[in-house]
Design a protein around this motif. Structure first.
Motif, PDB file in Angstrom:
ATOM      1  N   SER A  11      24.863  32.406  22.764  1.00  0.00           N
ATOM      2  CA  SER A  11      24.935  31.027  23.251  1.00  0.00           C
ATOM      3  C   SER A  11      25.341  30.956  24.561  1.00  0.00           C
ATOM      4  N   ALA A  63      22.383  31.790  26.592  1.00  0.00           N
ATOM      5  CA  ALA A  63      21.415  30.669  26.922  1.00  0.00           C
ATOM      6  C   ALA A  63      21.866  29.621  27.848  1.00  0.00           C
ATOM      7  N   ALA A  64      23.282  29.531  28.003  1.00  0.00           N
ATOM      8  CA  ALA A  64      23.657  28.593  29.053  1.00  0.00           C
ATOM      9  C   ALA A  64      23.660  29.288  30.358  1.00  0.00           C
ATOM     10  N   SER A 111      21.688  26.668  24.223  1.00  0.00           N
ATOM     11  CA  SER A 111      23.013  27.075  23.781  1.00  0.00           C
ATOM     12  C   SER A 111      23.708  26.492  22.648  1.00  0.00           C
TER      13      SER A 111
END
Length: 219
Positions: A30, A33-34, A132
């Motif tokens: 996550s 992805a952020a 995310s």
């Protein structure tokens, strides 16, 4: 170090290593992805800003051209100015028509680039923006809490988690590739369309002629 190991053992003793490692996997994916979204968002902003600067500069150039044309054709100026400008009437009339025409074409071209950019980038960027949260949401979707307790379907939870992360990452990769392609089209070279290049070239010629008129009138 021993203290940290003791803390980890206590945590794993409470929830189990399978749950904790799965939780860490989801959190790290996550976070990754952020980061990807932040980098992409910055690139989108920079390209949009660059295009807006190009449009603003074009508009400012045309305002200066219009002011000079108004000055050239004005009747309230000195006899010297009128005498000097008389020599360039045909040239300036040509510049007047061509500059207005090429300005409109260039402005429309830049507007088209902006519209195309926004339409193409919005869907891809929207998924990257939400990726995310989608990965974080796998904890609930895949019911990772079941990994804390024996007797539940741990294999099913793990498969759901890994498959979910793989699916989202694969979609992100595709979105990122498309975004990169679109952003690549937004380089300064691609903003220099033929009509814009012709406009800027004409404006430089017009500036030179106007400078000659001013020089003549001030002698």
């Amino acid at each position: 170090m021993l203290q940290v190991q003791g803390q980890i053992q206590r945590i794993w003793g409470q929830n189990g290593p399978l749950y904790e490692s799965t939780k860490q996997l989801i959190a790290s994916q996550s976070l990754n992805a952020a980061r990807i979204w932040n980098d992409t968002q910055q690139a989108i902003f920079e390209r949009s800003e660059r295009l807006q600067v190009a449009k603003d500069k074009l508009d400012e150039d045309q305002r200066k051209v219009s002011a000079r044309l108004e000055l050239f054709f004005g009747s309230q100026y000195s006899a010297e100015w009128r005498t000097c400008s008389k020599k360039y009437e045909l040239q300036v009339a040509h510049f007047n028509r061509e500059l207005v025409d090429k300005y409109s074409i260039c402005r429309n071209s830049l507007d088209h680039i902006m519209d195309h950019f926004q339409q193409e980038i919005v869907l891809e960027a929207d998924f990257l923006r939400k990726a995310s949260l989608e990965i974080s949401g796998l904890s609930k979707i895949c019911r990772t809490w079941q990994l804390k307790q024996p007797g539940f379907n741990h294999a099913g939870v793990l498969y759901c988690t890994v498959a979910g992360i793989g699916r989202i990452n694969q979609r992100m990769t595709g979105c990122l590739e498309l975004c990169d392609d679109i952003l690549l089209e937004m380089t300064m070279e691609d903003l220099d369309t033929p009509s814009c290049l012709f406009y800027h070239h004409l404006k430089m010629e017009f500036d030179d002629v106007f400078a000659q008129i001013e020089l003549c009138a001030n002698k």
